[in-house]
Design an enzyme around this catalytic site. Structure first.
Site, mmCIF file in Angstrom:
data_model
loop_
_atom_site.group_PDB
_atom_site.id
_atom_site.type_symbol
_atom_site.label_atom_id
_atom_site.label_comp_id
_atom_site.label_asym_id
_atom_site.label_seq_id
_atom_site.Cartn_x
_atom_site.Cartn_y
_atom_site.Cartn_z
ATOM 1 N N THR A 144 -11.771 -1.935 18.768
ATOM 2 C CA THR A 144 -11.642 -0.494 19.027
ATOM 3 C C THR A 144 -10.428 0.009 18.256
ATOM 4 O O THR A 144 -9.521 -0.783 17.958
ATOM 5 C CB THR A 144 -11.439 -0.310 20.556
ATOM 6 O OG1 THR A 144 -12.690 -0.513 21.191
ATOM 7 C CG2 THR A 144 -10.886 1.058 20.931
ATOM 8 N N ARG B 130 -23.646 3.364 29.380
ATOM 9 C CA ARG B 130 -22.328 2.973 29.908
ATOM 10 C C ARG B 130 -21.217 3.789 29.248
ATOM 11 O O ARG B 130 -21.209 4.002 28.038
ATOM 12 C CB ARG B 130 -22.111 1.484 29.651
ATOM 13 C CG ARG B 130 -20.755 0.944 30.113
ATOM 14 C CD ARG B 130 -19.756 0.882 28.976
ATOM 15 N NE ARG B 130 -18.526 0.185 29.357
ATOM 16 C CZ ARG B 130 -17.456 0.116 28.573
ATOM 17 N NH1 ARG B 130 -17.453 0.660 27.387
ATOM 18 N NH2 ARG B 130 -16.380 -0.522 28.978
ATOM 19 N N ASP C 215 -13.459 3.387 28.971
ATOM 20 C CA ASP C 215 -12.179 4.062 29.193
ATOM 21 C C ASP C 215 -11.791 4.996 28.056
ATOM 22 O O ASP C 215 -11.063 5.973 28.259
ATOM 23 C CB ASP C 215 -11.062 3.026 29.356
ATOM 24 C CG ASP C 215 -10.938 2.128 28.121
ATOM 25 O OD1 ASP C 215 -11.986 1.709 27.575
ATOM 26 O OD2 ASP C 215 -9.812 1.862 27.689
ATOM 27 N N THR D 83 -6.877 -0.461 24.628
ATOM 28 C CA THR D 83 -8.047 -1.146 24.097
ATOM 29 C C THR D 83 -8.273 -2.406 24.911
ATOM 30 O O THR D 83 -7.314 -3.106 25.244
ATOM 31 C CB THR D 83 -7.875 -1.501 22.611
ATOM 32 O OG1 THR D 83 -8.832 -2.515 22.281
ATOM 33 C CG2 THR D 83 -6.486 -2.006 22.254
ATOM 34 N N GLY E 125 -12.741 -1.857 29.311
ATOM 35 C CA GLY E 125 -12.584 -0.457 29.680
ATOM 36 C C GLY E 125 -12.586 -0.208 31.177
ATOM 37 O O GLY E 125 -11.854 0.647 31.685
HETATM 38 N N1 ASP Z 1 -11.986 -0.251 25.717
HETATM 39 C C1 ASP Z 1 -13.244 -0.264 25.010
HETATM 40 C C2 ASP Z 1 -14.361 -0.019 25.996
HETATM 41 O O1 ASP Z 1 -14.330 -0.605 27.067
HETATM 42 C C3 ASP Z 1 -13.513 -1.525 24.265
HETATM 43 C C4 ASP Z 1 -12.362 -2.135 23.497
HETATM 44 O O2 ASP Z 1 -11.264 -1.612 23.476
HETATM 45 O O3 ASP Z 1 -12.570 -3.193 22.875
HETATM 46 O O4 ASP Z 1 -15.273 0.696 25.679
#
Ligand code: ASP
Length: 328
Positions: free
Chosen positions: A197, A225, A228, A247, A250
């Site tokens: 991310t 879905r 965060d 990151t 989430g």
């Molecule tokens: N936080 C992101 C999510 O849950 C994924 C990530 O940061 O790798 O969508």
């Protein structure tokens, strides 16, 4: 790369960006290392130029994230992970600490740069978060560049989906749920690691803070879905004390409203380094993710409890740092 305590001379502008908390193997081939380093360095240079020109932090974090979205190595824009339905649903959020204005989109499927759509929501609506088709249609109406789902495709993300499905006893895909353009082939299985991310926080020459985050979400996530990243206060937050971008898993960032917590701790007198360490070590679980943050006095941090997080830090005192792992 170590986290920063304030320099003797306070920096006039500061930039921190991340390319996702994850577990990139330390013995990754050189091209993987170079790919991440180049991706974050290029985005950092864009941010440095804009901050030196005196552009507002909210513009800068958006443009830095556009650059990261355009790089196929990161899980945002091109190169986004697959949903369990074999397609892509992208999330992005941006927040201006000066005005507390925020814009976000979730589950977009046709926008080249979701962070641009998030900015449009902030500038042109009385809302904060638009979802799905409504978000796509709104962004296209405001001249965001349209792409087919196949634009986001990369072979390594496709194999990562199948590995995830297999590990969970679910049927795998022969090909994505959409048609690949002529000439685009699924290349043989390539190594992939979770994460990637992207996010950016900045303090501009006028002393204002902003944060932006963009993602394809979690590999193999359910259709529909929401993580965060597009939720103000969970994966993205900025006010006049602090800007933070998260990151990782989430759901954990959402249930603990992590980025708001970082900003609150900074408002209460903690340094960004202490605030982020508290969230990562006392609230989140080991392996949950990473956070970048800047305070209004220019102190910065970039930490993760996952092992790796491609990242860059730059400031007006000439600091330029790029890193991937935490034990280098
Ligand atoms: N936080 C992101 C999510 O849950 C994924 C990530 O940061 O790798 O969508």
């Amino acid at each position: 790369m170590s986290d920063a305590e304030p320099k003797e001379r306070a920096a006039k502008w500061v930039l921190v960006l991340h390319g996702g908390a994850g577990s990139i193997p330390g013995d990754s081939p050189d091209d993987i290392r170079t790919g991440y380093e180049q991706g974050v360095r290029q985005a950092m240079e864009i941010g440095v130029r804009l901050l030196e020109e005196g552009r507002p932090a909210v513009d800068v974090v958006g443009e830095v994230v556009v650059s990261l979205e355009d790089s196929p190595i990161f899980n945002a824009g091109k190169g986004s992970v697959f949903t369990a339905a074999g397609g892509h649903e992208l999330d992005a959020c941006l927040m201006d600490g000066r005005t507390m204005g925020s814009g976000a989109v979730t589950g977009v499927k046709r926008i080249k740069n979701p962070i641009r759509a998030a900015r449009l929501v902030m500038d042109n609506t009385r809302h904060i978060l638009l979802a799905g088709e409504g978000a796509d249609n709104f962004a296209l109406k405001h001249d965001c560049e349209e792409v087919e789902q196949s634009y986001y495709f990369t072979s390594r993300r496709f194999h990562a989906l199948n590995r995830y499905l297999k590990a969970n006893g679910q049927p795998t895909f022969e090909s994505p749920a959409y048609k690949l353009p002529t000439g685009v082939k699924i290349e043989s299985d390539a190594a992939d690691s979770p994460g990637n991310t992207v996010g950016c926080v900045a303090l501009d020459l006028d002393g204002n803070l902003a944060a932006a985050t963009s993602t394809g979400g979690l590999n193999g996530k359910m259709h529909g879905r929401i993580g965060d990243t597009p939720i103000v206060g969970a994966g993205t937050y900025a006010n006049r004390f602090c800007a933070a971008s998260g990151t990782g898993t989430g759901e954990q960032y959402m249930r603990h409203t992590i980025c708001t917590k970082v900003a609150w701790l900074v408002e209460q007198g903690k340094s960004p380094e202490q605030a982020v360490a508290h969230c990562l070590n006392e609230i989140l679980n080991p392996g949950d993710g990473g956070i970048i943050a800047i305070s209004a006095d220019g102190r910065v941090t970039a930490q993760s409890n996952t092992g790796s997080m491609p990242r860059a830090i730059a400031d007006s005192n000439g600091r330029r740092e790029v890193g991937i792992w935490f034990d280098e």
